[in-house]
Design a protein around this motif. Structure first.
Motif, short mmCIF file in Angstrom:
data_model
loop_
_atom_site.label_atom_id
_atom_site.label_comp_id
_atom_site.label_asym_id
_atom_site.label_seq_id
_atom_site.Cartn_x
_atom_site.Cartn_y
_atom_site.Cartn_z
N MET A 232 0.82 -1.22 0.00
CA MET A 232 0.00 0.00 0.00
C MET A 232 0.85 1.27 0.00
O MET A 232 0.61 2.18 -0.82
CB MET A 232 -0.96 -0.01 1.19
CG MET A 232 -2.09 1.00 1.06
SD MET A 232 -3.35 0.75 2.35
CE MET A 232 -4.68 1.77 1.69
N PRO A 233 1.86 1.42 0.87
CA PRO A 233 2.68 2.64 0.80
C PRO A 233 3.53 2.73 -0.47
O PRO A 233 3.77 3.83 -0.97
CB PRO A 233 3.55 2.55 2.05
CG PRO A 233 3.53 1.12 2.46
CD PRO A 233 2.19 0.60 2.04
N ILE A 234 3.98 1.58 -1.00
CA ILE A 234 4.73 1.61 -2.26
C ILE A 234 3.84 2.11 -3.40
O ILE A 234 4.24 2.94 -4.22
CB ILE A 234 5.30 0.21 -2.59
CG1 ILE A 234 6.43 -0.14 -1.61
CG2 ILE A 234 5.82 0.17 -4.03
CD1 ILE A 234 6.94 -1.56 -1.75
N LEU A 235 2.61 1.59 -3.43
CA LEU A 235 1.65 2.05 -4.43
C LEU A 235 1.37 3.54 -4.27
O LEU A 235 1.30 4.28 -5.25
CB LEU A 235 0.36 1.24 -4.30
CG LEU A 235 -0.76 1.57 -5.29
CD1 LEU A 235 -0.30 1.35 -6.73
CD2 LEU A 235 -1.99 0.70 -5.00
N ALA A 236 1.22 3.99 -3.01
CA ALA A 236 1.00 5.41 -2.75
C ALA A 236 2.18 6.23 -3.25
O ALA A 236 2.00 7.31 -3.84
CB ALA A 236 0.78 5.64 -1.25
N TRP A 237 3.39 5.74 -3.00
CA TRP A 237 4.60 6.44 -3.45
C TRP A 237 4.58 6.61 -4.97
O TRP A 237 4.83 7.71 -5.49
CB TRP A 237 5.83 5.63 -3.02
CG TRP A 237 7.14 6.32 -3.25
CD1 TRP A 237 7.70 6.65 -4.45
CD2 TRP A 237 8.05 6.80 -2.25
NE1 TRP A 237 8.91 7.28 -4.26
CE2 TRP A 237 9.14 7.38 -2.93
CE3 TRP A 237 8.05 6.75 -0.86
CZ2 TRP A 237 10.23 7.93 -2.25
CZ3 TRP A 237 9.13 7.30 -0.18
CH2 TRP A 237 10.21 7.88 -0.87
N LEU A 238 4.27 5.53 -5.69
CA LEU A 238 4.26 5.57 -7.15
C LEU A 238 3.16 6.49 -7.68
O LEU A 238 3.38 7.30 -8.59
CB LEU A 238 4.06 4.16 -7.71
CG LEU A 238 5.19 3.16 -7.43
CD1 LEU A 238 4.81 1.76 -7.90
CD2 LEU A 238 6.49 3.61 -8.08
N VAL A 296 11.50 3.19 7.79
CA VAL A 296 12.01 3.30 6.42
C VAL A 296 11.29 4.40 5.66
O VAL A 296 11.91 5.25 5.00
CB VAL A 296 11.87 1.95 5.69
CG1 VAL A 296 12.25 2.10 4.21
CG2 VAL A 296 12.73 0.89 6.35
N LEU A 297 9.94 4.42 5.74
CA LEU A 297 9.15 5.43 5.04
C LEU A 297 9.51 6.85 5.48
O LEU A 297 9.75 7.74 4.66
CB LEU A 297 7.66 5.19 5.27
CG LEU A 297 6.95 4.17 4.40
CD1 LEU A 297 5.48 4.09 4.79
CD2 LEU A 297 7.08 4.53 2.93
N ILE A 298 9.53 7.05 6.80
CA ILE A 298 9.80 8.39 7.34
C ILE A 298 11.21 8.85 6.97
O ILE A 298 11.44 10.01 6.62
CB ILE A 298 9.59 8.41 8.86
CG1 ILE A 298 8.11 8.24 9.19
CG2 ILE A 298 10.11 9.72 9.47
CD1 ILE A 298 7.82 8.05 10.66
N THR A 299 12.16 7.92 7.01
CA THR A 299 13.53 8.26 6.62
C THR A 299 13.61 8.66 5.16
O THR A 299 14.25 9.65 4.80
CB THR A 299 14.46 7.07 6.89
OG1 THR A 299 14.43 6.72 8.27
CG2 THR A 299 15.91 7.41 6.50
N LEU A 300 12.92 7.91 4.29
CA LEU A 300 12.96 8.20 2.86
C LEU A 300 12.27 9.51 2.51
O LEU A 300 12.80 10.32 1.73
CB LEU A 300 12.31 7.05 2.08
CG LEU A 300 13.08 5.73 2.07
CD1 LEU A 300 12.26 4.64 1.37
CD2 LEU A 300 14.43 5.89 1.37
#
Length: 302
Positions: A232-238, A296-300
């Motif tokens: 879900m977060p990867i899809l959101a990122w894209l 990982v998300l917050i760092t990126l």
């Protein structure tokens, strides 16, 4: 290091909540009291202080709403494909809804507010409103349909309309858009109450987590974890990268959609014929695993 410290503090509060429940300090009555404070006081205060000085036109956009609905709908569709034959309907229905139903109020928004600036927090409040108004009816329909349970959908929707967090969002955006000035003493009071949102919410989540060895279905649990806090977060990122939204909108959307499964899915499962023990296990597993993925998300995004 600051992000690590915040997430470790999050984990500690979750474990403290679980420990207090195990020792009987946080019994059912006290947990209900904490939930009431979080739901009716602390979280609405956090939403209001995040939005009362913001103009809704600066926060809400077609790209934000469209992106959120696309990510939510796509994740739900993937969950249906992955879990539709997951043995019994009571387990399959729970696996589907827990693969997309995010913990935006009790974990997402307080974490964003503690980590990012005021604009990101304000947009995260809007994300909470848009996604909540979508995922709650979806969850009720999926569980009631697959389990043949009677769900008073109209009554549940009325409950959503009366949601104090959503009402606080509407009031905050209305005040900010109208340019109404809030006295500093009043604002300070709201800030003090809002600061309690994260610790109270985490204690409630920790006290609600229950795991029984007999409920463990590793394949199903891993699939829910993979869909909810990885896919879900990867899809959101894209999606939000493709939409070209501003950095604050991108950060708020990705982090909020990267939160674990909401504790409320356990309640819905219990009411609408789902596998309660399996639901509780998934809440625990996604919450624990999200400590790593949120880091990982917050760092990126930072």
């Amino acid at each position: 290091m600051e992000v690590v410290a915040r997430l470790l503090a999050l984990l500690v509060l979750l474990l403290v909540g679980a420990g207090l429940r195990t020792t009987g300090v946080l019994d059912r009555r006290r947990v209900a009291g904490l939930n009431t404070i979080a739901y009716y006081v602390a979280l609405p205060a956090l939403v209001f202080v995040s939005t009362y000085d913001q103009n809704v036109a600066d926060l809400l956009s077609v790209a934000l709403v469209g992106g959120l609905l696309f990510v939510l709908g796509t994740t739900a569709a993937l969950a249906w494909v992955v879990h539709r034959n997951r043995g019994s309907n009571d387990r399959s229905s729970v696996a589907i809804v827990q693969s997309y139903h995010s913990n935006l109020g009790y974990l997402g928004l307080p974490l964003v507010a503690a980590t990012f600036d005021a604009r990101v927090t304000a947009i995260a409040s809007v994300v909470l409103g848009v996604v909540t108004l979508t995922q709650l009816p979806m969850t009720i329909v999926v569980l009631s349909t697959l389990n043949g349970a009677d769900a008073a959908l109209v009554g549940e929707i009325r409950g959503i309309v009366k949601n104090p967090v959503l009402l606080a969002l509407i009031v905050g955006l209305a005040v900010g858009s109208a340019g109404v000035s809030i006295p500093s003493t009043v604002a300070s009071g709201f800030d003090a109450v809002a600061a309690l949102a994260l610790p109270i919410a985490l204690l409630c989540v920790g006290a609600s987590l229950q795991v029984e060895a007999s409920t463990i279905d590793f394949g199903a649990v891993v699939s829910v974890i993979a869909l909810k806090i990885c896919c879900m977060p990867i899809l959101a990122w894209l999606v939000f990268s493709a939409l070209g939204v501003d950095p604050a909108t991108f950060t708020a959307a990705v982090v909020m959609l990267g939160t674990p499964t909401a504790v409320s899915t356990y309640v819905f499962a219990a009411e609408l014929g789902g596998d309660r023990k399996f639901a509780s296990l998934n809440v625990f597993a996604t919450t624990l695993a999200s400590i790593v993925t949120l880091f990982v998300l917050i760092t990126l995004v930072s």
